[in-house]
Design an enzyme around this catalytic site. Structure first.
Site, mmCIF file in Angstrom:
data_model
loop_
_atom_site.group_PDB
_atom_site.id
_atom_site.type_symbol
_atom_site.label_atom_id
_atom_site.label_comp_id
_atom_site.label_asym_id
_atom_site.label_seq_id
_atom_site.Cartn_x
_atom_site.Cartn_y
_atom_site.Cartn_z
ATOM 1 N N ASP A 96 1.110 -1.151 -0.188
ATOM 2 C CA ASP A 96 0.256 -0.402 -0.256
ATOM 3 C C ASP A 96 1.130 1.400 -0.193
ATOM 4 O OD1 ASP A 96 -2.013 1.879 0.623
ATOM 5 O OD2 ASP A 96 -3.150 0.985 2.441
ATOM 6 N N THR B 255 -1.921 -1.037 -4.057
ATOM 7 C CA THR B 255 -3.325 -0.786 -3.272
ATOM 8 C C THR B 255 -3.463 0.528 -2.954
ATOM 9 O OG1 THR B 255 -3.381 -1.225 -0.711
ATOM 10 C CG2 THR B 255 -4.021 -2.670 -2.741
ATOM 11 N N ASN C 86 -4.081 4.863 -4.087
ATOM 12 C CA ASN C 86 -5.813 5.952 -4.430
ATOM 13 C C ASN C 86 -5.121 6.647 -5.836
ATOM 14 O OD1 ASN C 86 -3.774 8.063 -3.493
ATOM 15 N ND2 ASN C 86 -4.389 7.781 -1.647
ATOM 16 N N GLN C 87 -5.708 7.685 -6.260
ATOM 17 C CA GLN C 87 -5.869 7.674 -7.147
ATOM 18 C C GLN C 87 -4.383 8.501 -7.006
ATOM 19 O OE1 GLN C 87 -8.894 9.683 -9.852
ATOM 20 N NE2 GLN C 87 -7.455 10.749 -10.386
ATOM 21 N N THR D 229 -7.696 2.358 -4.993
ATOM 22 C CA THR D 229 -8.601 1.697 -3.676
ATOM 23 C C THR D 229 -10.280 3.076 -3.673
ATOM 24 O OG1 THR D 229 -7.439 3.302 -2.486
ATOM 25 C CG2 THR D 229 -7.330 0.504 -2.237
ATOM 26 N N ASP E 210 -21.013 9.196 5.701
ATOM 27 C CA ASP E 210 -21.163 10.714 5.639
ATOM 28 C C ASP E 210 -19.967 10.227 7.439
ATOM 29 O OD1 ASP E 210 -20.860 13.797 5.907
ATOM 30 O OD2 ASP E 210 -22.851 13.486 7.621
ATOM 31 N N ALA E 211 -18.189 9.798 7.263
ATOM 32 C CA ALA E 211 -18.264 9.788 8.975
ATOM 33 C C ALA E 211 -16.371 9.743 7.594
ATOM 34 C CB ALA E 211 -18.643 8.911 9.530
ATOM 35 N N GLY F 203 -7.736 2.466 5.543
ATOM 36 C CA GLY F 203 -7.075 2.172 4.459
ATOM 37 C C GLY F 203 -6.382 0.934 4.848
ATOM 38 N N ASP F 204 -6.054 0.780 5.762
ATOM 39 C CA ASP F 204 -4.766 -0.673 6.802
ATOM 40 C C ASP F 204 -6.100 -1.516 6.321
ATOM 41 O OD1 ASP F 204 -3.064 1.180 7.168
ATOM 42 O OD2 ASP F 204 -3.593 1.821 9.058
#
Length: 270
Positions: A70, A101, A103-104, A139, A180-181, A187-188
């Site tokens: 990651d 993995t 992110n964008q 992800t 919404d939090a 991520g882990d």
């Protein structure tokens, strides 16, 4: 969702030397046979380079070892690790990874390409394959979901070498319901779940991603429900109340009801 951390933290950061010392102890006791290695957040070049050396050795000891990386560097256009870590990830870490993995934003950093369309994402994943990893999962992305703005889009790509030596590849996309939090550790959890489910479905990224995202959904839903009960009506839950309900989700983690379906973008052989 950006990287969230606790307001306070204590303890020591493991140095490259300390990591090496632990590894030497593992070798001396001859317990250095690993099937999987997972790495995440690091903000130190020498530590990352030590990780590279250790993984190279472990792969020599067990050539079928699967390294899940990651590449935690940033989100939404901002880096939260020093910039000099990027070349270490790009040139040394990623080539060793079997499963990646990002992110964008991290995928864009690693390839030097921007993603604005699904085609861009497919191209970036192919570039990442060329750097080493056979399985790549973005992800999260800023791409619009066909299901509306309450969903975010994740994408995945897997190349498999068939017995006759030809490559086959599967590309998928998956719509993830937004919540919404803000949580610590999602991520882990995603990377760890993907490791577990690709172990069960080594040649079926679609199934592995559906199970990974479904477990995430169940854990987050249980956490939100519990947090709102604790906070009381009309009150926003505190970070402490939003601590992920992992233990309570044991049954869902082991055997999740599938709540999302991944769409196959393309299957190709060459």
């Amino acid at each position: 969702m950006g990287r969230q951390s606790y307001a306070h933290w204590k303890g020591q950061v493991l140095t490259a030397e300390e990591l090496n010392e632990l590894y030497e102890g593992i070798k001396l006791n001859k317990v250095n046979h690993y099937d999987y290695i997972l790495t995440g957040y690091s903000r130190d070049t020498s530590f990352l380079e030590m990780v590279v050396d250790i993984i190279k050795e472990l792969k020599e000891a067990n050539p079928s070892l699967v390294y899940v990386c990651d590449p935690v560097m940033g989100d939404h256009g901002a880096m939260y690790v020093p910039e000099y870590l990027l070349p270490v990830y790009r040139d040394k870490v990623v080539p060793l990874a079997d499963i990646l993995t990002p992110n964008q934003f991290e995928a864009e950093l690693l390839t030097g390409r921007k993603i604005t369309t699904e085609e861009d994402a497919v191209e970036v994943m192919d570039l990442l394959h060329k750097m080493g990893p056979k399985t790549v999962v973005l992800t999260s992305s800023d791409l619009p979901s066909k299901r509306g703005d309450q969903f975010l889009v994740a994408l995945g790509s897997q190349t498999i070498v068939k017995p006759d030596g030809t490559n086959t590849s599967q590309k998928i996309c998956i719509d993830i319901p937004k919540v919404d939090a803000v949580f610590v550790g999602t991520g882990d959890l995603f990377a760890a779940l993907l490791l577990a489910w690709t172990h069960h479905h080594p040649k079926d990224l679609k199934a592995a991603c559906e199970k990974t995202v479904s477990v995430m959904h169940h854990v987050i839903k249980r956490t939100i429900t519990y947090a709102h009960e604790l906070a009381g009506p009309g009150k926003r839950p505190s970070p402490a109340q939003l601590e992920l309900r992992m233990v309570q989700s044991k049954a869902d983690i082991e055997n999740p009801a599938i709540v999302v379906e991944a769409k196959v973008l393309q299957k190709s052989s060459h």
